[in-house]
Design a protein around this motif. Structure first.
Motif, mmCIF file in Angstrom:
data_model
loop_
_atom_site.group_PDB
_atom_site.id
_atom_site.type_symbol
_atom_site.label_atom_id
_atom_site.label_comp_id
_atom_site.label_asym_id
_atom_site.label_seq_id
_atom_site.Cartn_x
_atom_site.Cartn_y
_atom_site.Cartn_z
ATOM 1 N N MET A 136 -19.245 46.988 32.550
ATOM 2 C CA MET A 136 -20.570 47.228 31.986
ATOM 3 C C MET A 136 -21.388 45.936 31.924
ATOM 4 S SD MET A 136 -21.703 48.203 28.105
ATOM 5 C CE MET A 136 -21.298 46.512 27.660
ATOM 6 N N GLY A 137 -20.778 44.868 31.418
ATOM 7 C CA GLY A 137 -21.479 43.595 31.315
ATOM 8 C C GLY A 137 -21.870 43.036 32.663
ATOM 9 N N PHE A 138 -20.999 43.206 33.647
ATOM 10 C CA PHE A 138 -21.282 42.721 35.000
ATOM 11 C C PHE A 138 -22.482 43.462 35.593
ATOM 12 C CE2 PHE A 138 -20.677 43.211 39.598
ATOM 13 C CZ PHE A 138 -20.659 41.876 39.998
ATOM 14 N N ILE A 139 -22.461 44.790 35.491
ATOM 15 C CA ILE A 139 -23.558 45.593 36.042
ATOM 16 C C ILE A 139 -24.867 45.267 35.327
ATOM 17 C CG2 ILE A 139 -24.447 47.944 36.319
ATOM 18 C CD1 ILE A 139 -21.513 48.842 36.634
ATOM 19 N N TYR A 140 -24.811 45.169 34.006
ATOM 20 C CA TYR A 140 -26.014 44.847 33.233
ATOM 21 C C TYR A 140 -26.566 43.488 33.659
ATOM 22 C CZ TYR A 140 -29.008 43.643 29.290
ATOM 23 O OH TYR A 140 -30.067 43.260 28.513
ATOM 24 N N GLY A 141 -25.692 42.492 33.816
ATOM 25 C CA GLY A 141 -26.136 41.160 34.225
ATOM 26 C C GLY A 141 -26.805 41.168 35.583
ATOM 27 N N LYS A 142 -26.248 41.938 36.524
ATOM 28 C CA LYS A 142 -26.845 42.029 37.860
ATOM 29 C C LYS A 142 -28.222 42.692 37.809
ATOM 30 C CE LYS A 142 -23.729 40.124 40.503
ATOM 31 N NZ LYS A 142 -24.058 38.892 41.280
ATOM 32 N N VAL A 143 -28.317 43.784 37.051
ATOM 33 C CA VAL A 143 -29.595 44.486 36.932
ATOM 34 C C VAL A 143 -30.628 43.589 36.255
ATOM 35 C CG1 VAL A 143 -30.781 46.449 35.869
ATOM 36 C CG2 VAL A 143 -28.530 46.760 36.908
ATOM 37 N N LEU A 144 -30.225 42.897 35.197
ATOM 38 C CA LEU A 144 -31.138 41.998 34.493
ATOM 39 C C LEU A 144 -31.615 40.881 35.412
ATOM 40 C CD1 LEU A 144 -32.565 40.922 31.996
ATOM 41 C CD2 LEU A 144 -30.415 39.838 31.306
ATOM 42 N N GLY A 145 -30.695 40.289 36.170
ATOM 43 C CA GLY A 145 -31.076 39.224 37.087
ATOM 44 C C GLY A 145 -32.090 39.689 38.117
ATOM 45 N N LEU A 165 -31.193 49.763 27.714
ATOM 46 C CA LEU A 165 -32.511 49.871 28.329
ATOM 47 C C LEU A 165 -33.537 49.042 27.557
ATOM 48 C CD1 LEU A 165 -34.232 51.153 30.531
ATOM 49 C CD2 LEU A 165 -34.568 53.131 29.037
ATOM 50 N N MET A 166 -33.527 49.142 26.235
ATOM 51 C CA MET A 166 -34.467 48.359 25.439
ATOM 52 C C MET A 166 -34.140 46.876 25.490
ATOM 53 S SD MET A 166 -35.515 50.739 22.176
ATOM 54 C CE MET A 166 -33.901 51.355 21.712
ATOM 55 N N SER A 167 -32.852 46.543 25.535
ATOM 56 C CA SER A 167 -32.461 45.144 25.698
ATOM 57 C C SER A 167 -32.925 44.609 27.040
ATOM 58 C CB SER A 167 -30.942 45.013 25.579
ATOM 59 O OG SER A 167 -30.511 43.707 25.920
ATOM 60 N N LEU A 168 -32.827 45.443 28.074
ATOM 61 C CA LEU A 168 -33.248 45.046 29.419
ATOM 62 C C LEU A 168 -34.743 44.744 29.456
ATOM 63 C CD1 LEU A 168 -32.166 44.788 32.377
ATOM 64 C CD2 LEU A 168 -32.937 47.139 32.715
ATOM 65 N N VAL A 169 -35.531 45.568 28.772
ATOM 66 C CA VAL A 169 -36.979 45.357 28.758
ATOM 67 C C VAL A 169 -37.333 44.067 28.028
ATOM 68 C CG1 VAL A 169 -39.177 46.253 27.879
ATOM 69 C CG2 VAL A 169 -37.550 47.797 28.977
ATOM 70 N N THR A 170 -36.775 43.843 26.848
ATOM 71 C CA THR A 170 -37.100 42.630 26.086
ATOM 72 C C THR A 170 -36.671 41.379 26.843
ATOM 73 O OG1 THR A 170 -35.002 42.808 24.860
ATOM 74 C CG2 THR A 170 -36.941 43.770 23.854
ATOM 75 N N SER A 171 -35.518 41.424 27.492
ATOM 76 C CA SER A 171 -35.032 40.252 28.226
ATOM 77 C C SER A 171 -35.813 40.037 29.514
ATOM 78 C CB SER A 171 -33.536 40.421 28.538
ATOM 79 O OG SER A 171 -32.779 40.535 27.356
ATOM 80 N N THR A 172 -36.158 41.108 30.215
ATOM 81 C CA THR A 172 -36.879 40.993 31.480
ATOM 82 C C THR A 172 -38.271 40.413 31.283
ATOM 83 O OG1 THR A 172 -35.696 42.830 32.512
ATOM 84 C CG2 THR A 172 -37.863 42.299 33.404
ATOM 85 N N PHE A 173 -38.955 40.843 30.240
ATOM 86 C CA PHE A 173 -40.343 40.436 30.058
ATOM 87 C C PHE A 173 -40.497 39.152 29.247
ATOM 88 C CE2 PHE A 173 -40.826 44.729 31.539
ATOM 89 C CZ PHE A 173 -41.968 44.661 32.318
ATOM 90 N N PHE A 220 -36.824 56.793 21.655
ATOM 91 C CA PHE A 220 -35.464 56.696 21.114
ATOM 92 C C PHE A 220 -35.522 56.279 19.648
ATOM 93 C CE2 PHE A 220 -35.040 55.380 25.679
ATOM 94 C CZ PHE A 220 -34.402 56.529 26.116
ATOM 95 N N HIS A 221 -36.219 57.074 18.835
ATOM 96 C CA HIS A 221 -36.448 56.689 17.444
ATOM 97 C C HIS A 221 -35.166 56.624 16.629
ATOM 98 C CE1 HIS A 221 -35.941 60.908 16.211
ATOM 99 N NE2 HIS A 221 -36.648 61.210 17.294
ATOM 100 N N SER A 222 -34.125 57.327 17.051
ATOM 101 C CA SER A 222 -32.863 57.318 16.301
ATOM 102 C C SER A 222 -31.795 56.498 17.012
ATOM 103 C CB SER A 222 -32.360 58.749 16.093
ATOM 104 O OG SER A 222 -32.117 59.380 17.349
ATOM 105 N N SER A 223 -32.212 55.550 17.857
ATOM 106 C CA SER A 223 -31.247 54.761 18.622
ATOM 107 C C SER A 223 -30.446 53.847 17.700
ATOM 108 C CB SER A 223 -31.969 53.926 19.681
ATOM 109 O OG SER A 223 -32.877 53.034 19.066
ATOM 110 N N PHE A 224 -29.238 53.517 18.133
ATOM 111 C CA PHE A 224 -28.337 52.645 17.378
ATOM 112 C C PHE A 224 -28.678 51.197 17.708
ATOM 113 C CE2 PHE A 224 -24.228 50.590 16.460
ATOM 114 C CZ PHE A 224 -23.977 51.117 15.208
ATOM 115 N N THR A 225 -29.005 50.404 16.687
ATOM 116 C CA THR A 225 -29.444 49.028 16.896
ATOM 117 C C THR A 225 -28.359 48.045 16.470
ATOM 118 O OG1 THR A 225 -30.411 48.828 14.681
ATOM 119 C CG2 THR A 225 -31.810 49.767 16.429
#
Length: 329
Positions: A34-43, A123-131, A90-95
């Motif tokens: 999971m971490g590997f895929i997330y890192g690649k997508v984020l990059g 997904l929300m982490s990806l947006v905050t990190s990407t932008f 995602f108003h009830s998302s786990f933070t």
């Protein structure tokens, strides 16, 4: 407790511990992927947003018509808009705050299903990190890994109708450590960080007496998967590279450590109190509860996050080192 109730020589106790340790290795392997895929997508997202897109616009409009300040401000504002929309959906998302609250409680609370919450969280982490928002993906990685570890603990249970709360907590920490290690390459620090995150004091959570060893095993499994299979040709190293540091005398080293520790404590405390005050003001509007979940008006969520994005963009235009999650990034 089981040993005390059925006899100190009961062989099921070490067997249960061995099962948890074996499960932590599996958890580490899954969170590594999971971490590997997330890192690649984020990059790829960061490269597209901050390299490919501005280069394309620059070539289209020319040097005289391209404004870096306008581009940076626009990107951060768009990021704020996307975060507002996602938060409303995602108003009830786990933070991360929910993760800390659940595992710092006495006793620790069960974490919700990973199948429902991991994707919105990432997904929300990806947006905050990407932008470019300087919050970093580390804490969301820990949270996502914990959700996966806890859910896998329920799968591993012999009696799914009566899952072990303690095993869920232990494997939640194992998942958190494995995910962070996969993303940043820190097998020892990742284990300690996961257990420190839910502790209100200067130290690890009380669960570390049983969770530290599985967390380290999970981290080692994650780094082995990353280094030997997924990235076998990459040079050894961590997430950050600070270059060479000049030689320090023992006195200078100790003095520097004390000054940085004390200064960091003051700055960190001041920062947290300031953030709490700003959040109280920003989210002061009345909210309603839906199925016992506090839900903020979506229009206000979008508006506040767009304004935040605009402010971050303006600040980052003049101080670009504040973008992302550290000057090394």
């Amino acid at each position: 407790l089981r040993a005390g109730s059925v006899g100190i020589n009961d062989s099921s106790v070490p067997n249960q511990k061995n099962n948890v340790l074996t499960s932590s290795i599996l958890v580490g392997s899954v969170t590594a992927a999971m971490g590997f895929i997330y890192g690649k997508v984020l990059g790829k997202c960061v490269e597209t947003t901050w390299t490919t897109l501005p280069s394309f616009i620059f070539n289209k409009v020319g040097k005289d018509n391209f404004s870096p300040i306008f581009f940076i401000t626009s990107m951060c504002t768009i990021g704020g808009l996307l975060m507002g929309v996602l938060a409303a959906i995602f108003h009830s998302s786990f933070t991360v705050a929910d993760f800390v609250s659940s595992l710092s409680s006495t006793p620790a609370k069960s974490l919700p299903s990973a199948s429902i919450h991991v994707l919105p969280l990432l997904l929300m982490s990806l947006v905050t990190s990407t932008f470019g928002f300087s919050v970093g993906p580390e804490a969301p990685m820990v949270c996502a890994g914990a959700l996966i570890g806890s859910s896998m603990a329920k799968v591993f249970e012999k009696d799914p109708n009566n899952p072990s709360q303690r095993n869920q907590e232990i494997l939640a920490y194992a998942g958190a450590a494995g995910a962070l290690t996969a993303f940043m390459g820190i097998p020892i620090a990742g284990s300690i960080f996961a257990l420190e995150l839910t502790s209100a004091d200067a130290g690890m959570n009380k669960a570390s007496d049983e969770a530290l060893q599985p967390s380290i095993l999970s981290s080692i499994a994650a780094i082995v998967i990353i280094r030997s299979i997924l990235l076998p040709l990459n040079t050894v190293g961590g997430h950050f590279n600070y270059g060479n540091v000049s030689n320090l005398t023992g006195r200078a080293m100790i003095g520097t450590a004390i000054a940085c520790g004390a200064g960091g404590a003051v700055i960190g405390t001041t920062f947290h109190k300031l953030v709490a005050a700003i959040k109280t003001f920003a989210w002061a509007s009345p909210s309603k509860k839906v199925d016992n979940v506090e839900e903020k008006p979506w229009k206000r969520q979008v508006a506040v996050k767009v304004i935040i994005g605009l402010i971050v963009g303006l600040l980052s235009s003049y101080y670009p080192q504040t973008l992302f999650w550290g000057e090394g990034s």
